[in-house]
Motif scaffolding. Structure first.
Motif, short mmCIF file in Angstrom:
data_model
loop_
_atom_site.label_atom_id
_atom_site.label_comp_id
_atom_site.label_asym_id
_atom_site.label_seq_id
_atom_site.Cartn_x
_atom_site.Cartn_y
_atom_site.Cartn_z
N VAL A 61 -25.86 -25.14 7.73
CA VAL A 61 -26.41 -24.96 8.77
C VAL A 61 -24.91 -25.77 10.10
N GLY A 62 -25.18 -24.11 11.03
CA GLY A 62 -23.85 -24.97 12.03
C GLY A 62 -22.67 -23.97 11.99
N TYR A 63 -21.90 -23.56 10.49
CA TYR A 63 -21.21 -23.17 10.14
C TYR A 63 -21.64 -21.60 10.40
N GLU A 64 -20.15 -20.67 10.08
CA GLU A 64 -20.53 -19.36 10.06
C GLU A 64 -19.71 -18.57 8.51
N MET A 65 -19.60 -18.02 8.11
CA MET A 65 -17.52 -17.29 7.47
C MET A 65 -17.53 -15.77 8.19
N GLN A 66 -16.45 -16.09 8.10
CA GLN A 66 -15.57 -15.25 8.99
C GLN A 66 -15.07 -14.23 7.97
N ILE A 67 -14.58 -12.66 7.91
CA ILE A 67 -14.85 -11.77 7.50
C ILE A 67 -13.44 -11.49 8.13
N ARG A 68 -11.96 -11.33 7.93
CA ARG A 68 -11.07 -10.98 7.77
C ARG A 68 -10.15 -10.04 7.52
N PRO A 69 -9.12 -9.23 7.94
CA PRO A 69 -8.39 -8.49 7.44
C PRO A 69 -7.35 -8.70 6.30
N ARG A 70 -7.06 -8.52 5.10
CA ARG A 70 -6.16 -9.29 4.29
C ARG A 70 -5.00 -8.37 4.89
N SER A 71 -3.36 -9.47 5.38
CA SER A 71 -2.35 -8.57 5.74
C SER A 71 -2.14 -7.69 5.31
N GLY A 72 -1.69 -7.44 3.86
CA GLY A 72 -1.14 -6.97 2.59
C GLY A 72 -1.48 -5.65 2.81
N LEU A 73 -3.06 -5.64 3.28
CA LEU A 73 -3.81 -3.70 3.26
C LEU A 73 -2.97 -3.54 4.61
N ALA A 74 -2.68 -4.15 5.08
CA ALA A 74 -2.65 -3.62 7.26
C ALA A 74 -1.44 -3.21 7.15
N ALA A 75 -0.37 -3.91 6.69
CA ALA A 75 0.55 -3.93 7.09
C ALA A 75 1.14 -2.06 5.45
N LYS A 76 0.46 -2.86 4.35
CA LYS A 76 1.26 -2.01 3.61
C LYS A 76 1.02 -0.39 3.90
N ASN A 77 -0.52 -0.13 4.15
CA ASN A 77 -1.69 0.77 4.53
C ASN A 77 -2.37 1.48 5.33
N GLY A 78 -2.50 -0.15 6.18
CA GLY A 78 -2.99 0.41 7.60
C GLY A 78 -4.60 0.00 7.44
N VAL A 79 -5.21 -0.51 6.45
CA VAL A 79 -6.06 -0.20 5.72
C VAL A 79 -6.53 -2.05 6.92
N SER A 80 -7.89 -2.10 7.30
CA SER A 80 -8.95 -3.35 7.83
C SER A 80 -9.80 -3.32 8.19
N ILE A 81 -10.09 -3.73 9.33
CA ILE A 81 -12.31 -4.02 9.29
C ILE A 81 -12.09 -3.80 10.44
#
Length: 150
Positions: A61-81
C-alpha cells in the motif's frame, strides 16, 4: 532495506521469466510479451495493441508500478506506450497489459518473450485533497506551456 513486489504468473506462461533487472544498475525491470506461442503480433504504423505480460503483481500500500517504454524500441522502431507511463495501482490484481503504439513508418512485430516495456516501482501516497479560495503566489504564477522559454 529491501522492498518486495510479489509477481503471480498467469496461466500458460511457465516459459517466461519473472520480470527482472537486466543489469545491477538498472532503474527499471523488463516485462516480456506473453503473446501466444508461435504467433507474431503485428502492429501497423499508427496502430496500437494491448500486449499481455503473463504476470500480475501485489505491491505494498502506498506504492504504484509505472510501466514505461523501452528506449531501444522507441529509438530503433518508433514503438512506445500509449499512456506512458502507465500506472498499476497497489490494489490491482489482474494481468499486466502493455498498450504499445507504433509511431514508426514500418510494421512492428512482437513475438513471445520479446522485451516490450519496463517497470519502475515508486511511492504513491494518497494525499488529503482540499479546496481553497486562494493559492500562494510564486514568481511563475499561472504562466505555463512555454512561459519559461525554450
Amino acid at each position: 532495506m529491501t522492498m518486495t513486489a510479489r509477481f503471480k504468473r498467469w496461466d500458460g506462461n511457465r516459459d517466461l521469466p519473472v520480470p527482472a533487472y537486466a543489469t545491477a544498475g538498472a532503474a527499471g525491470f523488463d516485462f516480456r510479451a506473453a503473446t501466444p506461442e508461435g504467433e507474431t503480433v503485428t502492429i501497423a504504423p499508427g496502430a496500437r495493441k494491448l500486449i499481455p505480460t503473463g504476470f500480475a503483481v501485489a505491491l505494498p500500500v502506498g506504492y504504484e508500478m509505472q510501466i514505461r517504454p523501452r528506449s531501444g524500441l522507441a529509438a530503433k522502431n518508433g514503438v512506445s506506450i500509449v499512456n506512458a507511463p502507465g500506472t498499476v495501482d497497489c490494489d490491482y490484481r489482474g494481468e499486466i497489459l502493455v498498450c504499445l503504439i507504433n509511431l514508426g513508418a514500418e510494421d512492428f512485430h512482437v513475438r513471445r518473450g520479446d522485451r516490450i516495456a519496463q517497470g519502475i516501482i515508486a511511492a504513491a501516497p494518497q494525499w488529503e485533497l482540499v479546496e481553497v479560495e486562494e493559492l500562494d503566489d510564486t514568481a511563475r504564477g499561472a504562466g505555463g506551456h512555454g512561459s519559461t522559454g525554450v
